[in-house]
Design a protein around this motif. Structure first.
Motif, short mmCIF file in Angstrom:
data_model
loop_
_atom_site.label_atom_id
_atom_site.label_comp_id
_atom_site.label_asym_id
_atom_site.label_seq_id
_atom_site.Cartn_x
_atom_site.Cartn_y
_atom_site.Cartn_z
N TYR A 241 0.85 -1.18 0.00
CA TYR A 241 0.00 0.00 0.00
C TYR A 241 0.90 1.24 0.00
CZ TYR A 241 -3.43 -3.52 1.19
OH TYR A 241 -4.22 -4.65 1.17
N PRO A 242 1.02 1.92 -1.13
CA PRO A 242 1.95 3.05 -1.25
C PRO A 242 1.69 4.14 -0.22
CG PRO A 242 1.13 2.39 -3.41
CD PRO A 242 0.32 1.64 -2.40
N ARG A 270 -9.42 -1.23 7.58
CA ARG A 270 -10.86 -1.16 7.30
C ARG A 270 -11.13 -0.72 5.86
NH1 ARG A 270 -15.15 2.26 7.16
NH2 ARG A 270 -13.84 4.10 7.45
N LEU A 271 -10.36 0.25 5.37
CA LEU A 271 -10.63 0.81 4.06
C LEU A 271 -9.95 0.05 2.92
CD1 LEU A 271 -10.38 4.64 4.84
CD2 LEU A 271 -12.45 3.27 4.50
N GLN A 272 -8.68 -0.32 3.10
CA GLN A 272 -7.90 -0.83 1.98
C GLN A 272 -7.70 -2.35 2.02
OE1 GLN A 272 -4.75 1.47 0.29
NE2 GLN A 272 -5.14 3.21 1.64
N ALA A 306 -11.65 -3.89 12.83
CA ALA A 306 -11.69 -3.16 11.57
C ALA A 306 -11.90 -4.10 10.39
CB ALA A 306 -10.39 -2.37 11.38
N LEU A 307 -11.24 -5.24 10.41
CA LEU A 307 -11.38 -6.21 9.32
C LEU A 307 -12.78 -6.80 9.29
CD1 LEU A 307 -9.54 -7.57 7.13
CD2 LEU A 307 -9.35 -9.48 8.72
N ALA A 308 -13.27 -7.21 10.45
CA ALA A 308 -14.60 -7.80 10.51
C ALA A 308 -15.67 -6.79 10.13
CB ALA A 308 -14.86 -8.35 11.91
N GLY A 309 -15.52 -5.55 10.62
CA GLY A 309 -16.50 -4.53 10.30
C GLY A 309 -16.51 -4.18 8.82
N GLY A 310 -15.32 -4.04 8.24
CA GLY A 310 -15.23 -3.68 6.84
C GLY A 310 -15.77 -4.74 5.91
#
Length: 372
Positions: A241-242, A270-272, A306-310
């Motif tokens: 992820y740059p 969460r986002l990427q 964050a992973l589970a929510g995303g």
């Protein structure tokens, strides 16, 4: 496809409840330190107990980086050999059958590397191919599995071994009161894991019965019977992820390894990372709901939330990762292998799709798709 025959773990004998480790670290903080903050951070880490490379009171007397690294080499080789022998035994594979060994660590420096130092002890061939990995951090367990898969795709009659040895406690900076170091002091544990895999053309019965003369590991208790149906590796994907290299890693100096841990990481996940997971699954006509076995690195409660929510996952999806974190702490690169071992022990039904998720410095993610 690559078939995983066995995954085994080994832990130091020194195991402590979280509150004992917390109070030992609090007692060694510099004057004026916020002891209440340390206790809050440790209580929120989701960790109940951890194995440590040394007895808890030994950490007060550790000196230079050179001293701690010498301890790392000595203890990592012994613990790694234990994990390797157990994995070979559980897989029903002789050490001399191994064509490639991939080893990973990020908690110490060894040249010759760890797998070279233990090769003769466990019986690996003198011509075994070796790929030691360093600098991949917590993501290296997943990366190592992917590199094993790459090798076996080109050598379908081959056998490969993956070893992860992490002694995170030896990197702790007792005088460092930065939030990153305080969080690390409450999160990371010590352990090793090893995995044995074979290529698609290796006969299903090529292993040796458990209990045959397989070196000292024959005395170990098997964690999964030889010939049990382990998962196959379907595909893998790496992603950098740059612009995020400053968020995770080591600050290396005379003091040794100092933790770099950016507070932005949960939002990045969460986002990427979730977007990358969805893209990877979609490339194989899958959605998150199709995954029945999540083998996710337990980077900490905020990372897993964050992973589970995303991804819109139910609470049960990352239960294996949360249990591993509670029982052993974050084992860096060894964690996903330990979780894979636990998931395999539960005997996923045939047809189950699994996903290994590793995250590490770079910032980077590594995804490995499995099928039972």
């Amino acid at each position: 496809m690559t078939r995983v025959l066995a995954v085994s773990t080994a832990f130091p004998p020194h195991r402590y409840p979280q509150h004992e480790i917390t109070e030992e670290l609090v007692s060694g903080l510099p004057p004026g330190s916020d002891r209440a903050l340390v206790r809050r951070l440790h209580a929120a880490a989701g960790v109940e107990s951890r194995h440590l490379a040394l007895p808890l009171d030994r950490y007060r007397d550790l000196g230079s980086f050179g001293e701690t690294n010498r301890l790392f080499v000595e203890l990592a080789v012994a613990l790694g050999a234990e994990a390797v022998e157990r994995a070979l035994h559980d897989a029903g594979v002789h050490a001399e059958d191994v064509d490639l060994v991939v080893s990973t660590t990020v908690t110490g420096i060894a040249t010759p590397s760890v797998e070279a130092r233990l090769a003769a002890e466990v019986g690996l061939r003198p011509d075994v191919r070796r790929t030691p990995l360093f600098g991949l951090g917590c993501g290296a367990g997943a990366v190592g599995l992917a590199r094993v898969h790459d090798f076996l795709e080109g050598r379908p009659d081959g056998t490969a071994l993956l070893l992860s040895t992490e002694l995170c406690s030896l990197t702790l900076q007792r005088a460092d009161t930065s939030t990153a170091n305080l969080v690390a002091g409450g999160l990371f544990g010590d352990g090793a894991a090893a995995l044995v895999a074979v290529g698609a053309e290796r006969p299903a019965d090529a292993g040796h019965p458990v209990g045959s003369d397989l070196s000292p590991a024959s005395a170990c208790t098997a964690s999964s019977p030889a010939g049990s149906s382990g998962p196959s590796v379907v595909a893998a994907r790496s992603r950098l992820y740059p612009g995020t290299a400053h968020l995770l890693g080591w600050d290396v100096g005379d003091w040794g390894f100092r933790m770099v841990l950016g507070p932005e990481l949960p939002e990045l996940v969460r986002l990427q990372v979730t977007e990358e997971v969805e893209s990877f699954l979609a490339a194989h006509d899958l959605k998150p709901g199709d995954v029945g076995a999540w083998i996710c690195h337990p980077g900490g409660p905020k990372i897993m939330d964050a992973l589970a929510g995303g991804l819109g996952l139910p609470d049960s999806a990352l239960a294996a990762s949360r249990r591993a974190l509670a029982a052993h702490g974050n084992l860096s690169s060894a964690s996903v292998l330990q979780i894979l071992k636990d998931v395999q022990a539960a005997r996923p039904p045939s047809g189950t799709t699994g996903l290994v998720i590793g995250m590490g410095p770079g910032f980077s993610s590594e995804l490995v798709l499995l099928a039972w």
